[in-house]
Scaffold this motif. Structure first.
Motif, PDB file in Angstrom:
ATOM      1  N   ASN B 191       0.814  -1.221   0.000  1.00 15.86           N
ATOM      2  CA  ASN B 191       0.000   0.000   0.000  1.00 15.86           C
ATOM      3  C   ASN B 191       0.844   1.266   0.000  1.00 15.86           C
ATOM      4  O   ASN B 191       0.380   2.329  -0.410  1.00 15.86           O
ATOM      5  CB  ASN B 191      -0.927  -0.001   1.220  1.00 15.86           C
ATOM      6  N   MET B 192       2.092   1.135   0.463  1.00 16.10           N
ATOM      7  CA  MET B 192       2.967   2.310   0.452  1.00 16.10           C
ATOM      8  C   MET B 192       3.255   2.740  -0.976  1.00 16.10           C
ATOM      9  O   MET B 192       3.511   3.914  -1.239  1.00 16.10           O
ATOM     10  CB  MET B 192       4.287   1.986   1.146  1.00 16.10           C
ATOM     11  N   ILE B 193       3.229   1.783  -1.897  1.00 13.68           N
ATOM     12  CA  ILE B 193       3.455   2.106  -3.300  1.00 13.68           C
ATOM     13  C   ILE B 193       2.322   3.001  -3.795  1.00 13.68           C
ATOM     14  O   ILE B 193       2.539   3.989  -4.486  1.00 13.68           O
ATOM     15  CB  ILE B 193       3.529   0.817  -4.134  1.00 13.68           C
ATOM     16  N   ASP B 194       1.094   2.645  -3.403  1.00 10.05           N
ATOM     17  CA  ASP B 194      -0.053   3.462  -3.802  1.00 10.05           C
ATOM     18  C   ASP B 194       0.006   4.833  -3.143  1.00 10.05           C
ATOM     19  O   ASP B 194      -0.377   5.838  -3.735  1.00 10.05           O
ATOM     20  CB  ASP B 194      -1.363   2.787  -3.369  1.00 10.05           C
ATOM     21  N   GLY B 228     -12.222 -10.767   0.793  1.00  7.35           N
ATOM     22  CA  GLY B 228     -12.946 -10.289  -0.381  1.00  7.35           C
ATOM     23  C   GLY B 228     -12.647  -8.839  -0.679  1.00  7.35           C
ATOM     24  O   GLY B 228     -13.540  -8.060  -1.008  1.00  7.35           O
ATOM     25  N   ALA B 229     -11.368  -8.467  -0.555  1.00  9.16           N
ATOM     26  CA  ALA B 229     -10.972  -7.095  -0.845  1.00  9.16           C
ATOM     27  C   ALA B 229     -11.344  -6.752  -2.278  1.00  9.16           C
ATOM     28  O   ALA B 229     -11.205  -7.563  -3.184  1.00  9.16           O
ATOM     29  CB  ALA B 229      -9.468  -6.944  -0.647  1.00  9.16           C
ATOM     30  N   ASN B 230     -11.811  -5.539  -2.461  1.00  8.07           N
ATOM     31  CA  ASN B 230     -12.174  -5.081  -3.805  1.00  8.07           C
ATOM     32  C   ASN B 230     -10.919  -4.653  -4.542  1.00  8.07           C
ATOM     33  O   ASN B 230     -10.111  -3.895  -4.015  1.00  8.07           O
ATOM     34  CB  ASN B 230     -13.167  -3.918  -3.716  1.00  8.07           C
ATOM     35  N   ILE B 231     -10.779  -5.158  -5.742  1.00  6.93           N
ATOM     36  CA  ILE B 231      -9.553  -4.871  -6.475  1.00  6.93           C
ATOM     37  C   ILE B 231      -9.862  -4.401  -7.894  1.00  6.93           C
ATOM     38  O   ILE B 231     -10.977  -4.568  -8.395  1.00  6.93           O
ATOM     39  CB  ILE B 231      -8.624  -6.100  -6.563  1.00  6.93           C
ATOM     40  N   PRO B 238      -3.040 -10.707 -22.819  1.00  6.29           N
ATOM     41  CA  PRO B 238      -3.471 -11.863 -22.042  1.00  6.29           C
ATOM     42  C   PRO B 238      -2.912 -11.880 -20.629  1.00  6.29           C
ATOM     43  O   PRO B 238      -3.128 -12.822 -19.887  1.00  6.29           O
ATOM     44  CB  PRO B 238      -2.894 -13.032 -22.846  1.00  6.29           C
ATOM     45  N   GLU B 239      -2.166 -10.833 -20.253  1.00  6.06           N
ATOM     46  CA  GLU B 239      -1.430 -10.924 -19.006  1.00  6.06           C
ATOM     47  C   GLU B 239      -1.973  -9.959 -17.946  1.00  6.06           C
ATOM     48  O   GLU B 239      -2.223  -8.787 -18.241  1.00  6.06           O
ATOM     49  CB  GLU B 239       0.040 -10.596 -19.272  1.00  6.06           C
ATOM     50  N   VAL B 240      -2.115 -10.467 -16.730  1.00  9.20           N
ATOM     51  CA  VAL B 240      -2.459  -9.599 -15.612  1.00  9.20           C
ATOM     52  C   VAL B 240      -1.170  -8.959 -15.142  1.00  9.20           C
ATOM     53  O   VAL B 240      -0.241  -9.639 -14.729  1.00  9.20           O
ATOM     54  CB  VAL B 240      -3.095 -10.404 -14.467  1.00  9.20           C
ATOM     55  N   LEU B 241      -1.085  -7.629 -15.243  1.00  8.26           N
ATOM     56  CA  LEU B 241       0.177  -6.975 -14.917  1.00  8.26           C
ATOM     57  C   LEU B 241       0.221  -6.472 -13.490  1.00  8.26           C
ATOM     58  O   LEU B 241       1.262  -6.424 -12.870  1.00  8.26           O
ATOM     59  CB  LEU B 241       0.439  -5.831 -15.895  1.00  8.26           C
ATOM     60  N   ARG B 242      -0.914  -6.031 -13.004  1.00  8.57           N
ATOM     61  CA  ARG B 242      -0.899  -5.622 -11.605  1.00  8.57           C
ATOM     62  C   ARG B 242      -2.323  -5.604 -11.058  1.00  8.57           C
ATOM     63  O   ARG B 242      -3.299  -5.598 -11.822  1.00  8.57           O
ATOM     64  CB  ARG B 242      -0.242  -4.261 -11.414  1.00  8.57           C
ATOM     65  N   VAL B 243      -2.385  -5.595  -9.740  1.00  2.41           N
ATOM     66  CA  VAL B 243      -3.664  -5.521  -9.053  1.00  2.41           C
ATOM     67  C   VAL B 243      -3.578  -4.373  -8.070  1.00  2.41           C
ATOM     68  O   VAL B 243      -2.596  -4.226  -7.356  1.00  2.41           O
ATOM     69  CB  VAL B 243      -3.945  -6.860  -8.330  1.00  2.41           C
ATOM     70  N   LEU B 244      -4.590  -3.528  -8.083  1.00  2.00           N
ATOM     71  CA  LEU B 244      -4.634  -2.403  -7.151  1.00  2.00           C
ATOM     72  C   LEU B 244      -5.914  -2.497  -6.333  1.00  2.00           C
ATOM     73  O   LEU B 244      -6.916  -3.032  -6.809  1.00  2.00           O
ATOM     74  CB  LEU B 244      -4.634  -1.078  -7.925  1.00  2.00           C
ATOM     75  N   PRO B 245      -5.897  -1.978  -5.111  1.00  2.00           N
ATOM     76  CA  PRO B 245      -7.129  -2.006  -4.319  1.00  2.00           C
ATOM     77  C   PRO B 245      -8.134  -0.983  -4.840  1.00  2.00           C
ATOM     78  O   PRO B 245      -7.770   0.017  -5.445  1.00  2.00           O
ATOM     79  CB  PRO B 245      -6.652  -1.634  -2.919  1.00  2.00           C
ATOM     80  N   ARG B 246      -9.388  -1.279  -4.600  1.00  2.00           N
ATOM     81  CA  ARG B 246     -10.486  -0.399  -4.966  1.00  2.00           C
ATOM     82  C   ARG B 246     -11.167  -0.024  -3.665  1.00  2.00           C
ATOM     83  O   ARG B 246     -11.207  -0.819  -2.735  1.00  2.00           O
ATOM     84  CB  ARG B 246     -11.427  -1.215  -5.852  1.00  2.00           C
ATOM     85  N   LEU B 247     -11.680   1.185  -3.605  1.00  2.00           N
ATOM     86  CA  LEU B 247     -12.279   1.654  -2.359  1.00  2.00           C
ATOM     87  C   LEU B 247     -13.549   0.877  -2.011  1.00  2.00           C
ATOM     88  O   LEU B 247     -14.447   0.757  -2.835  1.00  2.00           O
ATOM     89  CB  LEU B 247     -12.597   3.147  -2.492  1.00  2.00           C
ATOM     90  N   HIS B 248     -13.581   0.299  -0.813  1.00  2.00           N
ATOM     91  CA  HIS B 248     -14.828  -0.232  -0.278  1.00  2.00           C
ATOM     92  C   HIS B 248     -14.762  -0.057   1.238  1.00  2.00           C
ATOM     93  O   HIS B 248     -14.086  -0.800   1.934  1.00  2.00           O
ATOM     94  CB  HIS B 248     -15.014  -1.699  -0.642  1.00  2.00           C
ATOM     95  N   GLU B 249     -15.462   0.945   1.735  1.00  2.00           N
ATOM     96  CA  GLU B 249     -15.347   1.318   3.143  1.00  2.00           C
ATOM     97  C   GLU B 249     -15.643   0.165   4.090  1.00  2.00           C
ATOM     98  O   GLU B 249     -15.076   0.071   5.166  1.00  2.00           O
ATOM     99  CB  GLU B 249     -16.292   2.490   3.463  1.00  2.00           C
ATOM    100  N   ASP B 250     -16.552  -0.716   3.702  1.00  2.00           N
ATOM    101  CA  ASP B 250     -16.976  -1.758   4.632  1.00  2.00           C
ATOM    102  C   ASP B 250     -16.114  -3.013   4.548  1.00  2.00           C
ATOM    103  O   ASP B 250     -16.293  -3.937   5.331  1.00  2.00           O
ATOM    104  CB  ASP B 250     -18.438  -2.139   4.365  1.00  2.00           C
ATOM    105  N   GLU B 253     -11.447  -0.795   2.967  1.00  2.00           N
ATOM    106  CA  GLU B 253     -11.173   0.643   2.884  1.00  2.00           C
ATOM    107  C   GLU B 253     -10.461   0.885   1.563  1.00  2.00           C
ATOM    108  O   GLU B 253     -11.048   0.660   0.529  1.00  2.00           O
ATOM    109  CB  GLU B 253     -10.400   1.102   4.107  1.00  2.00           C
ATOM    110  N   GLU B 254      -9.185   1.313   1.622  1.00  2.00           N
ATOM    111  CA  GLU B 254      -8.517   1.397   0.321  1.00  2.00           C
ATOM    112  C   GLU B 254      -7.195   0.636   0.345  1.00  2.00           C
ATOM    113  O   GLU B 254      -6.273   0.955  -0.381  1.00  2.00           O
ATOM    114  CB  GLU B 254      -8.309   2.841  -0.111  1.00  2.00           C
ATOM    115  N   TRP B 255      -7.125  -0.366   1.213  1.00  2.00           N
ATOM    116  CA  TRP B 255      -5.882  -1.128   1.328  1.00  2.00           C
ATOM    117  C   TRP B 255      -6.026  -2.499   0.661  1.00  2.00           C
ATOM    118  O   TRP B 255      -7.128  -2.942   0.357  1.00  2.00           O
ATOM    119  CB  TRP B 255      -5.493  -1.321   2.783  1.00  2.00           C
ATOM    120  N   LEU B 256      -4.889  -3.145   0.498  1.00  2.00           N
ATOM    121  CA  LEU B 256      -4.880  -4.501  -0.045  1.00  2.00           C
ATOM    122  C   LEU B 256      -3.670  -5.229   0.531  1.00  2.00           C
ATOM    123  O   LEU B 256      -2.601  -4.639   0.689  1.00  2.00           O
ATOM    124  CB  LEU B 256      -4.798  -4.453  -1.579  1.00  2.00           C
ATOM    125  N   GLY B 257      -3.850  -6.488   0.857  1.00  2.00           N
ATOM    126  CA  GLY B 257      -2.739  -7.283   1.376  1.00  2.00           C
ATOM    127  C   GLY B 257      -1.724  -7.581   0.287  1.00  2.00           C
ATOM    128  O   GLY B 257      -2.048  -7.575  -0.903  1.00  2.00           O
TER     129      GLY B 257
END
Lengths: 210, 686
Positions: B191-194, B228-231, B238-250, B253-257
């Protein structure tokens, strides 16, 4: 001195602990602050550690103080690296700090510094190979009246010039620490040659007007 | 409610708001770098300067509380001039390396420099250069770019709870770092990257891979833990390059493991991209038709009781339902989705995180039973830490000692302590009873054991004794580790009448009374116990299940299919297709639908909409997407004697828990770095 992170490569002692006497002092300082605010004691404790450990604070001491104050080690590193008065690598037996702020500079601090450099053969921030002297420049030492001044550990040597600096260094090289204070014939910070005002006043031994 | 005037517009904001937030609520943007609404206020970048009446100098709006009668101007000549000055200072030491910087295109500094930057530099001296730091395998540093906003320091200290980052030195020599070089030991470090507003902290695995405008963005959910973090899944081709968190307060929030964010390189490794059939003891590539024929030859005419199905941890609800319908059609009741053998009951309240994740904010006392949330659900642990920082929060745990980044009282290690508490023989029960909003969190470490049902009953008894469930508050929680688990339980992927559970299936396979085992992405079982059974493995990675299988059917990973997942709270969420499955692999429900035909039990749905309709038919709660339907407090578990022995936490290594993360080179690097840190610790601590 601080801000340079090369102290990380310095050979560090494995462990550090306060002496019984210093631990006592540390505890007295910690007790001054309310419970949970003990981290406020970090500055005096670092100072005690530096006094105890040949005038520099090793990493083990910062970790030790962190443990004592329940602080994360990085919080102690932040403080220790911020304040220039903490030496984070070994310094010489005689740690010379030449003042270079306005008053001293106007009165010839450059010459004092140059003399030190020349006599000791080191640059600012350097330590002589025999480990006796370390030379640094610092900002105002608060003795502007007797400028230029040089601080050796807790004491100031004042009214310096090239000759007097040489004399001081020669004496230190022999291991003799000259009496502190003005190096010329001056009573504390009174005018050179004796008081020029209030000359009719006489004082008794306790400093009361007679 | 202070009322202030911003650019001539009157704004009323809640007390405790800053001037900057007041501006934002009025729709006026104020540029800023160090301010972040989820972090402590620092006020050190000075970019948010605004003009305020009666103030001789511009004020930092992020650190100025909004007060009645303030007159603020954000677009006055003074404010503009101040910002330009700040920007010029920020750019003094910032390198002009945007073309080779990974932050380029999504950089706050770049954006603001467009608005407030000077078209030439007046600084004639040398720029300073700062040595890069090694923060471990996830974060790449380029510290010369750092503008000292200290967002990362505040995140590490407050949110992640690891005081490892700091600002050392002063003035020109100030540096952000760990001082003594070591990898960060947080599960949330990505998350520090974000948070980094410049390119000082960027993603190491994603370094020099893509520019943000080349990516196709798909909103989905993370399935590598049960939160079930929102991402947002960023793909190119064809390649997944990165995954970022999406805001979901409940939820998150805006973090991701870190696992959800960085394990994605495992999606390109060890993939099953064509069907395989075991011929003479060796898995050989086959066509879909051949694979289906092999299965049909084995299953046709077989009694249903000799067939079993086990669903894995990453499986979507749709494919589980399709497998359930298929096996039921074949007359089998041997179904289980609880790979770890956890004794989860059929009653909803007994398997949900009833308090909900957002509910943690109200809790004042929590008891963890056989769970280490820091490794099992780092985002939930961060929520607990957030609650701890608000003050007036007590936590205790039953299980081996833990470091949860907040103080936890260790009550004991095994079920006997739980019994003592329930019987009132332990003084800590008073703390639980005295709480306004008490919580009990039961982990899989307490349930996935022989006496799991008895432990669950004990926890229920304790909940009743301490009044953990009361009007408007359900403090009883089960924390899952698998994204598929609650979905499986919600649609009844458990043994039917006379059916066998996972242990029973494995026993049966060993003794020969189960002849066919269908593994739907199930890799966490002891495959050596499958005996001589005919094993069908449907999944996406060549992991334990595929290695043992007689027929391998290549399925889709979570980024390659539209699927429904239910998180540990019971929240139904939709994952979306971001890329297509590789090679001949197909979406899982389609495979099952296709296979059902040759088996003579054609499933009655031909598209996803029909399947989802069937899902809602089975359990109407699947219709309530992104909602948590509360569960009734009823009796569950089976009272009985509990065994001895401490609880064992289900996750030892956070970075490798499932086929995706086990295949990920980045997660392997993290595991190695974790091992190095641990051995170093034992080295110096003696």
């Amino acid at each position: 001195m601080s801000g340079e992170h090369d102290d990380v490569v310095v050979e560090q002692p494995k462990s550090f602990e306060f002496t019984a006497e210093n631990l006592e002092r540390a505890k007295a300082i910690i007790a001054k602050y309310p419970a949970g605010r003990q981290a406020s004691a970090v500055l005096p404790l670092l100072y005690i550690a530096q006094k105890q450990h040949q005038n520099w604070v090793p990493r083990a001491a910062m970790d030790y103080i962190g443990g004592l104050l329940d602080m994360a080690p990085i919080r102690v590193y932040e403080v220790a690296t911020f304040y220039t008065m903490f030496n984070l690598k070994p310094v010489g037996t005689y740690f010379l700090q030449v003042c270079r702020t306005t008053s001293c500079w106007l009165r010839g601090s450059d010459e004092v510094t140059e003399t030190c450099k020349r006599k000791l053969g080191i640059d600012l921030g350097g330590t002589t190979p025999d480990g006796k002297f370390t030379l640094v420049e610092v900002e105002c030492l608060g003795a502007c009246v007797n400028a230029p001044v040089l601080q050796l550990h807790d004491d100031l040597y004042e009214d310096l010039n090239v000759e007097l600096t040489e004399k001081l260094l020669d004496s230190l090289a022999k291991g003799i620490v000259p009496p502190k204070g003005s190096m010329i014939d001056r009573q504390t910070s009174a005018p050179v040659g004796g008081p020029e005002t209030l000359t009719t006043l006489r004082f008794d031994g306790d400093g009361n007007a007679a | 409610m202070p009322k202030l005037t911003i650019n001539g517009q009157e704004v009323e904001v809640p007390a405790g708001t800053t001037v900057l937030q007041a501006c934002q609520s009025a729709g006026i943007e104020v540029p800023h770098f160090c301010f972040h609404e989820r972090l402590a206020i620092a006020g050190n970048c000075r970019m948010c300067l605004v003009e305020m009446e009666k103030s001789p100098k511009p004020v930092a709006s992020c650190a100025m509380p909004a007060a009645d009668g303030q007159v603020v101007k954000t677009d006055s000549a003074m404010a503009q001039r101040a910002r330009k000055g700040v920007m010029e200072f920020l750019l003094i030491n910032h390198p002009l390396d945007c073309p080779i910087c990974d932050q380029g295109g999504e950089c706050d500094l770049q954006d603001e420099a467009m608005a407030f930057g000077f078209d030439r530099g007046r600084f004639q001296e040398n720029k300073r250069a700062v040595k890069d730091k090694n923060f471990g395998p996830l974060i790449k540093t380029q510290m010369t770019r750092c503008i000292h906003c200290t967002r990362c320091v505040r995140f590490a200290t407050d949110v992640a709870g690891v005081s490892e980052l700091g600002a050392t030195g002063r003035g020109e020599n100030m540096e952000i770092g760990t001082y003594i070089e070591h990898a960060l030991t947080s599960e949330l470090s990505g998350n520090m990257i974000d948070l980094c507003p410049v390119g000082a902290l960027t993603s190491k695995p994603y370094a020099f891979v893509a520019r943000p405008w080349e990516l196709r963005k798909t909103e989905s959910v993370d399935v590598l833990d049960a939160v079930g973090a929102n991402i947002r899944i960023d793909t190119r081709g064809p390649e997944v390059l990165r995954v970022l968190p999406r805001l979901h307060e409940d939820v998150n929030e805006e973090w991701l493991g870190d696992k959800g964010r960085f394990a994605i390189d495992g999606l390109m490794k060890r993939r099953l991209d064509k069907p395989y059939v075991r011929v003479d003891g060796k898995l050989t590539p086959a066509s879909w038709a051949e694979a289906f024929t092999a299965i049909a030859a084995r299953i046709k005419g077989l009694d249903g009781s000799k067939i079993a199905g086990i669903a894995g941890d990453l499986v979507d609800a749709e494919s589980m339902l399709a497998l359930k319908d298929l096996l039921t059609g074949l007359g089998s009741t041997n179904l289980d989705c609880r790979q770890d053998g956890a004794k989860l009951p059929a009653e909803r309240a007994g398997y949900l995180f009833n308090t909900t994740i957002a509910g943690i904010d109200q809790a004042d006392v929590v008891l963890f039973v056989g769970t280490n949330p820091r490794l099992e659900a780092p985002l939930i642990n961060a929520r607990f830490r957030k609650r701890y920082l608000m003050g007036g929060f007590k936590a205790a745990a039953i299980g081996p000692s833990l470091d949860l980044t907040f103080p936890v009282v260790q009550l004991g290690e095994g079920p006997e302590v739980l019994a003592d508490l329930a019987d009132g023989n332990h003084t800590w029960i008073e703390t639980l009873k005295g709480a306004k909003h008490p919580m009990i969190v039961v982990g899989q470490g307490a349930l996935a054991r022989e006496d799991g049902a008895a432990v669950l009953a004990l926890a229920h008894r304790l909940a009743d004794a301490a009044g953990v469930v009361r009007d408007g508050w359900n403090g009883f929680n089960v924390l899952h580790t698998a994204a598929a688990r609650v979905g499986g339980l919600e649609l009844g992927f458990v043994p039917g009448a006379g059916g066998r559970d996972v242990a029973g299936i494995l026993d049966g396979a060993g003794s020969g009374s189960i002849e066919v085992v269908y593994l739907l992405g199930a890799d966490e079982i002891d495959t050596s116990k499958l005996g001589k059974a005919f094993v069908i493995y449907q999944g996406h990675h060549g992991d334990a299940g595929a290695a043992r299988a007689d027929v391998v059917l290549p399925g889709a990973a979570y980024t390659e299919k539209n699927g429904t997942y239910v998180n540990t709270e019971g929240r139904v969420q939709l994952g979306r297709l971001a890329t297509f499955p590789p090679g001949e692999a197909r979406e899982d429900w389609k495979i099952l639908r296709a296979l059902s035909d040759p088996l003579g039990h054609k499933l009655p749905y031909d598209n996803l909409a029909q399947l989802r309709q069937r899902l809602i038919e089975v359990n109407p709660r699947f219709a309530h997407v992104d909602e948590v339907v509360p569960a009734d407090w009823v009796a569950f578990g089976a009272a009985g004697p509990t065994g001895a022995g401490p609880f064992v936490y289900p996750i030892e290594n956070y970075y490798m828990t499932d086929p995706v993360s086990r295949s990920s080179p980045t997660m392997a690097a993290c595991t190695e770095s974790l091992r190095a840190t641990v051995s170093q610790k034992t080295g110096t601590n003696g």
